[in-house]
Write a protein that holds these residues in place. Structure first.
Motif, PDB file in Angstrom:
ATOM      1  N   TRP A 257      -5.887 -19.768 -14.645  1.00 56.27           N
ATOM      2  CA  TRP A 257      -5.878 -20.567 -13.427  1.00 56.27           C
ATOM      3  C   TRP A 257      -4.705 -20.136 -12.554  1.00 56.27           C
ATOM      4  CZ3 TRP A 257      -9.658 -23.647 -11.918  1.00 56.27           C
ATOM      5  CH2 TRP A 257      -9.443 -24.481 -10.823  1.00 56.27           C
TER       6      TRP A 257
ATOM      7  N   TYR B  70      -9.188 -14.285 -24.896  1.00 59.13           N
ATOM      8  CA  TYR B  70     -10.425 -14.472 -24.138  1.00 59.13           C
ATOM      9  C   TYR B  70     -10.395 -13.608 -22.879  1.00 59.13           C
ATOM     10  CZ  TYR B  70     -14.100 -16.765 -21.438  1.00 59.13           C
ATOM     11  OH  TYR B  70     -15.219 -17.015 -20.692  1.00 59.13           O
TER      12      TYR B  70
ATOM     13  N   GLU C 266     -15.658 -33.329 -19.978  1.00 64.63           N
ATOM     14  CA  GLU C 266     -16.358 -32.090 -20.303  1.00 64.63           C
ATOM     15  C   GLU C 266     -16.117 -31.045 -19.201  1.00 64.63           C
ATOM     16  OE1 GLU C 266     -18.354 -29.591 -22.678  1.00 64.63           O
ATOM     17  OE2 GLU C 266     -17.872 -31.655 -23.199  1.00 64.63           O
ATOM     18  N   PRO C 267     -15.767 -29.802 -19.566  1.00 67.14           N
ATOM     19  CA  PRO C 267     -15.581 -28.760 -18.549  1.00 67.14           C
ATOM     20  C   PRO C 267     -16.872 -28.534 -17.761  1.00 67.14           C
ATOM     21  CG  PRO C 267     -14.798 -28.015 -20.699  1.00 67.14           C
ATOM     22  CD  PRO C 267     -15.508 -29.313 -20.913  1.00 67.14           C
ATOM     23  N   THR C 268     -16.742 -28.164 -16.505  1.00 67.86           N
ATOM     24  CA  THR C 268     -17.921 -27.970 -15.663  1.00 67.86           C
ATOM     25  C   THR C 268     -18.685 -26.700 -16.014  1.00 67.86           C
ATOM     26  OG1 THR C 268     -16.630 -26.820 -13.990  1.00 67.86           O
ATOM     27  CG2 THR C 268     -16.927 -29.204 -13.704  1.00 67.86           C
ATOM     28  N   ARG C 269     -18.022 -25.673 -16.450  1.00 70.14           N
ATOM     29  CA  ARG C 269     -18.624 -24.396 -16.851  1.00 70.14           C
ATOM     30  C   ARG C 269     -19.504 -23.788 -15.751  1.00 70.14           C
ATOM     31  NH1 ARG C 269     -17.343 -24.152 -22.294  1.00 70.14           N
ATOM     32  NH2 ARG C 269     -17.214 -26.164 -23.298  1.00 70.14           N
ATOM     33  N   VAL C 270     -19.208 -24.090 -14.520  1.00 71.21           N
ATOM     34  CA  VAL C 270     -19.939 -23.514 -13.402  1.00 71.21           C
ATOM     35  C   VAL C 270     -19.430 -22.094 -13.184  1.00 71.21           C
ATOM     36  CG1 VAL C 270     -20.337 -23.638 -10.913  1.00 71.21           C
ATOM     37  CG2 VAL C 270     -20.336 -25.716 -12.285  1.00 71.21           C
ATOM     38  N   LEU C 271     -20.353 -21.159 -13.155  1.00 75.56           N
ATOM     39  CA  LEU C 271     -19.984 -19.771 -12.928  1.00 75.56           C
ATOM     40  C   LEU C 271     -20.456 -19.369 -11.550  1.00 75.56           C
ATOM     41  CD1 LEU C 271     -18.904 -17.026 -13.859  1.00 75.56           C
ATOM     42  CD2 LEU C 271     -21.162 -16.582 -14.799  1.00 75.56           C
TER      43      LEU C 271
ATOM     44  N   SER D 188     -19.670 -16.187  -8.866  1.00 72.14           N
ATOM     45  CA  SER D 188     -18.991 -14.906  -8.723  1.00 72.14           C
ATOM     46  C   SER D 188     -19.442 -14.237  -7.444  1.00 72.14           C
ATOM     47  CB  SER D 188     -19.286 -14.013  -9.933  1.00 72.14           C
ATOM     48  OG  SER D 188     -18.814 -12.701  -9.702  1.00 72.14           O
TER      49      SER D 188
ATOM     50  N   THR E 232      -5.806 -18.009 -25.482  1.00 62.97           N
ATOM     51  CA  THR E 232      -6.410 -17.929 -24.156  1.00 62.97           C
ATOM     52  C   THR E 232      -6.381 -16.494 -23.637  1.00 62.97           C
ATOM     53  OG1 THR E 232      -5.607 -20.166 -23.729  1.00 62.97           O
ATOM     54  CG2 THR E 232      -6.323 -18.902 -21.828  1.00 62.97           C
TER      55      THR E 232
END
Length: 179
Positions: A33, A150, A84-89, A91, A147
């Motif tokens: 981030w 990843y 909960e994480p949004t996990r929106v990708l 790009s 992290t």
């Protein structure tokens, strides 16, 4: 993820000034981030206004050191465990790849080659962070290494993907007409 929770997470490890937080962002969280100095200081003001951080010390030239409050720690823990994480990708790089047919084949291959180079440079930066974190034992370093791994794997995959995509275009569209 929000900058708010990133700052709270850093301050949960101990008091820090905006300058100290910015340095920590640069060597750890920039993989996950990134933040600019103005974003960070704006967020610190919002957190203080919301009672999630307090100014714990003031120094020369207006330097302030911040610490997380009990309310801030509760907010951080709630966010970690209950939201909960949004996990929106999204790009914009991949969106452009989708439309590479609108430029010449050579421009398309050059774009993909450039993406591989950018991923390689990002990977080099991550390796510098790895060297910094290597022998440190604090919480931010321990979880930062996880992290970081990843990020390293993702950057390697992006680099390999871009090289393969460039090669695939050269093989499947060698005589595509220029626009």
């Amino acid at each position: 993820m929000s900058l708010r929770h990133a700052v709270l997470g850093l301050l949960a490890e101990g008091p820090a000034s905006g300058y100290d937080l910015m340095k920590t962002f640069d060597v750890s969280l920039s993989n996950v981030w990134p933040a600019t100095q103005s974003q960070l200081y704006t967020e610190l003001g919002k957190l203080a206004d919301a009672g999630l951080v307090d100014v714990s010390a003031e120094g020369r030239r207006g330097r302030k050191e911040y610490m997380i409050t009990e309310a801030g720690l509760a907010e951080l823990r709630h966010w970690i465990t209950d939201v909960e994480p949004t996990r929106v990708l999204r790009s914009d790089m991949l969106l452009r790849v989708f439309f590479l047919g609108q430029i010449t084949p050579e421009q398309a291959r050059a774009y993909l080659r450039h993406q591989s180079e950018l991923a390689g440079k990002h990977l080099e930066g991550l390796e510098r962070i790895r060297a910094f974190l290597e022998n440190r034992q604090d919480n931010l370093s321990a979880y930062g290494r996880i992290t970081l791994e990843y990020g390293v794997r993702l950057a390697k995959t992006q680099q390999e993907w871009a090289l393969k995509a460039e090669a695939d275009l050269a093989r499947t569209r060698p005589d595509a007409p220029d626009r």
